[in-house]
Structures are given as structure tokens and as C-alpha cells.
Write a protein that holds these residues in place. Structure first.
Motif, PDB file in Angstrom:
ATOM      1  N   VAL A   8       0.842  -1.194   0.000  1.00 14.54           N
ATOM      2  CA  VAL A   8       0.000   0.000   0.000  1.00 14.54           C
ATOM      3  C   VAL A   8       0.881   1.249   0.000  1.00 14.54           C
ATOM      4  O   VAL A   8       1.816   1.373   0.787  1.00 14.54           O
ATOM      5  CB  VAL A   8      -0.950  -0.004   1.220  1.00 14.54           C
ATOM      6  CG1 VAL A   8      -1.737   1.294   1.296  1.00 14.54           C
ATOM      7  CG2 VAL A   8      -1.895  -1.191   1.148  1.00 14.54           C
ATOM      8  N   GLY A   9       0.611   2.151  -0.945  1.00 18.40           N
ATOM      9  CA  GLY A   9       1.379   3.383  -1.088  1.00 18.40           C
ATOM     10  C   GLY A   9       2.496   3.305  -2.115  1.00 18.40           C
ATOM     11  O   GLY A   9       3.038   4.324  -2.533  1.00 18.40           O
ATOM     12  N   SER A  10       2.853   2.098  -2.539  1.00 24.17           N
ATOM     13  CA  SER A  10       3.908   1.940  -3.545  1.00 24.17           C
ATOM     14  C   SER A  10       3.432   2.435  -4.900  1.00 24.17           C
ATOM     15  O   SER A  10       2.241   2.367  -5.223  1.00 24.17           O
ATOM     16  CB  SER A  10       4.318   0.470  -3.663  1.00 24.17           C
ATOM     17  OG  SER A  10       4.868   0.006  -2.468  1.00 24.17           O
ATOM     18  N   THR A  11       4.376   2.911  -5.704  1.00 28.78           N
ATOM     19  CA  THR A  11       4.036   3.441  -7.020  1.00 28.78           C
ATOM     20  C   THR A  11       4.934   2.841  -8.098  1.00 28.78           C
ATOM     21  O   THR A  11       6.032   2.355  -7.824  1.00 28.78           O
ATOM     22  CB  THR A  11       4.184   4.978  -7.071  1.00 28.78           C
ATOM     23  OG1 THR A  11       5.544   5.327  -6.821  1.00 28.78           O
ATOM     24  CG2 THR A  11       3.264   5.660  -6.076  1.00 28.78           C
ATOM     25  N   ALA A  12       4.444   2.899  -9.300  1.00 30.83           N
ATOM     26  CA  ALA A  12       5.196   2.540 -10.497  1.00 30.83           C
ATOM     27  C   ALA A  12       4.695   3.456 -11.603  1.00 30.83           C
ATOM     28  O   ALA A  12       3.621   4.065 -11.486  1.00 30.83           O
ATOM     29  CB  ALA A  12       4.990   1.084 -10.868  1.00 30.83           C
ATOM     30  N   GLU A  13       5.457   3.573 -12.667  1.00 30.92           N
ATOM     31  CA  GLU A  13       5.048   4.418 -13.787  1.00 30.92           C
ATOM     32  C   GLU A  13       5.086   3.631 -15.082  1.00 30.92           C
ATOM     33  O   GLU A  13       5.782   2.624 -15.198  1.00 30.92           O
ATOM     34  CB  GLU A  13       5.967   5.637 -13.900  1.00 30.92           C
ATOM     35  CG  GLU A  13       5.842   6.581 -12.730  1.00 30.92           C
ATOM     36  CD  GLU A  13       6.759   7.797 -12.845  1.00 30.92           C
ATOM     37  OE1 GLU A  13       7.527   7.905 -13.827  1.00 30.92           O
ATOM     38  OE2 GLU A  13       6.709   8.634 -11.929  1.00 30.92           O
ATOM     39  N   PHE A  14       4.298   4.092 -16.043  1.00 33.70           N
ATOM     40  CA  PHE A  14       4.368   3.565 -17.402  1.00 33.70           C
ATOM     41  C   PHE A  14       4.000   4.683 -18.358  1.00 33.70           C
ATOM     42  O   PHE A  14       3.446   5.707 -17.957  1.00 33.70           O
ATOM     43  CB  PHE A  14       3.475   2.327 -17.594  1.00 33.70           C
ATOM     44  CG  PHE A  14       1.996   2.593 -17.644  1.00 33.70           C
ATOM     45  CD1 PHE A  14       1.320   2.632 -18.857  1.00 33.70           C
ATOM     46  CD2 PHE A  14       1.272   2.768 -16.481  1.00 33.70           C
ATOM     47  CE1 PHE A  14      -0.044   2.855 -18.897  1.00 33.70           C
ATOM     48  CE2 PHE A  14      -0.091   2.988 -16.505  1.00 33.70           C
ATOM     49  CZ  PHE A  14      -0.753   3.031 -17.724  1.00 33.70           C
ATOM     50  N   GLY A  15       4.333   4.488 -19.618  1.00 34.64           N
ATOM     51  CA  GLY A  15       4.060   5.512 -20.616  1.00 34.64           C
ATOM     52  C   GLY A  15       3.200   4.986 -21.745  1.00 34.64           C
ATOM     53  O   GLY A  15       3.237   3.803 -22.074  1.00 34.64           O
ATOM     54  N   ILE A  16       2.425   5.904 -22.318  1.00 33.66           N
ATOM     55  CA  ILE A  16       1.663   5.613 -23.541  1.00 33.66           C
ATOM     56  C   ILE A  16       2.058   6.663 -24.564  1.00 33.66           C
ATOM     57  O   ILE A  16       1.987   7.869 -24.291  1.00 33.66           O
ATOM     58  CB  ILE A  16       0.141   5.639 -23.306  1.00 33.66           C
ATOM     59  CG1 ILE A  16      -0.277   4.546 -22.320  1.00 33.66           C
ATOM     60  CG2 ILE A  16      -0.605   5.484 -24.641  1.00 33.66           C
ATOM     61  CD1 ILE A  16      -1.763   4.550 -21.977  1.00 33.66           C
ATOM     62  N   VAL A  17       2.486   6.198 -25.738  1.00 38.18           N
ATOM     63  CA  VAL A  17       2.868   7.068 -26.849  1.00 38.18           C
ATOM     64  C   VAL A  17       1.814   6.914 -27.930  1.00 38.18           C
ATOM     65  O   VAL A  17       1.530   5.800 -28.383  1.00 38.18           O
ATOM     66  CB  VAL A  17       4.257   6.682 -27.406  1.00 38.18           C
ATOM     67  CG1 VAL A  17       4.635   7.586 -28.568  1.00 38.18           C
ATOM     68  CG2 VAL A  17       5.305   6.722 -26.304  1.00 38.18           C
TER      69      VAL A  17
END
Length: 122
Positions: free
Chosen positions: A63-72
Motif C-alpha cells: 500500500v502506497g507503492s508506485t510505479a510508472e508507465f508511458g503511452i505514446v
């Protein structure tokens, strides 16, 4: 805060959709879509799949952890991409539209052990 960005993946997609994104594509990935003149619909992986992927990459993810991803979005004409919750739910999407010619970053955040949010941050 734990940021599960190891194991980045790049995926090229085409077609009108709806196109289901996998947890592997979403957690630390970049998804590029091209060749479509009309609107495109992407759907998220389930919260359970996203959380499991984050925990594979970082055993401390919770809980509270994050990750990122991208959309092009390399579509043409009116080919905006809209991201929405996939089957299985428990994913809240904020800022779901990626306009033509844009590349946007989304942050995934674990809200509870069964729910996540996906928010456009750039």
C-alpha cells in the motif's frame, strides 16, 4: 515509497481495440500505438495482476507503492487513446486521454491490497 520501475518493457500496438494492456506492459513499460485514424480504447490489467507484477519486481511493494508507465500516441487524424478500467475492475483511472502525437506518463499507486489508481502525471 517503493518505485517498481525495474524490468522496463516496450510494446508496439496497432488496431482499433479495445486493446487490453497486461500488467507487464503497464508496470514500468512503454506502450506505443500507431496506424489508427479513429479513436482507440486501451483497458488496464486488473488490480490484482498489477499488484502482483509490482511485487515480483520489488518484494516490498505494498500500500502506497508506485510505479510508472508511458503511452505514446502515434496515431493519425482523430486517433486519441482513452484508457479505461479493464475486466475485473478495482482500478481507478484519472486523466485517461492521450491525444495524437503525445506521450504521457501514468503513475500506478497501490491504494489497498486489492485496488490501484492510475493517474496521468505528464
Amino acid at each position: 515509497m517503493v518505485n517498481a520501475l525495474t524490468g522496463q518493457t516496450y510494446t508496439a500496438k496497432t488496431g482499433a481495440g479495445p486493446i487490453a494492456l497486461t500488467a507487464t506492459e503497464m508496470v514500468g513499460g512503454v506502450v506505443e500505438h500507431s496506424g489508427q485514424a479513429g479513436a482507440v480504447s486501451f483497458t488496464t490489467a486488473t488490480a490484482a495482476a498489477i499488484i502482483a507484477r509490482m511485487q515480483v519486481l520489488d518484494s516490498n511493494a505494498g500500500v502506497g507503492s508506485t510505479a510508472e508507465f508511458g503511452i505514446v500516441n502515434n496515431n493519425t487524424s482523430a486517433g486519441a487513446i482513452t484508457l479505461s478500467t479493464g475486466d475485473g475492475g478495482n482500478v481507478t483511472v484519472v486523466g485517461p486521454v492521450v491525444t495524437i502525437g503525445d506521450a504521457n506518463t501514468f503513475q500506478i499507486k497501490i491504494l489497498t491490497l486489492t485496488t490501484v489508481s492510475v493517474t496521468k502525471i505528464g
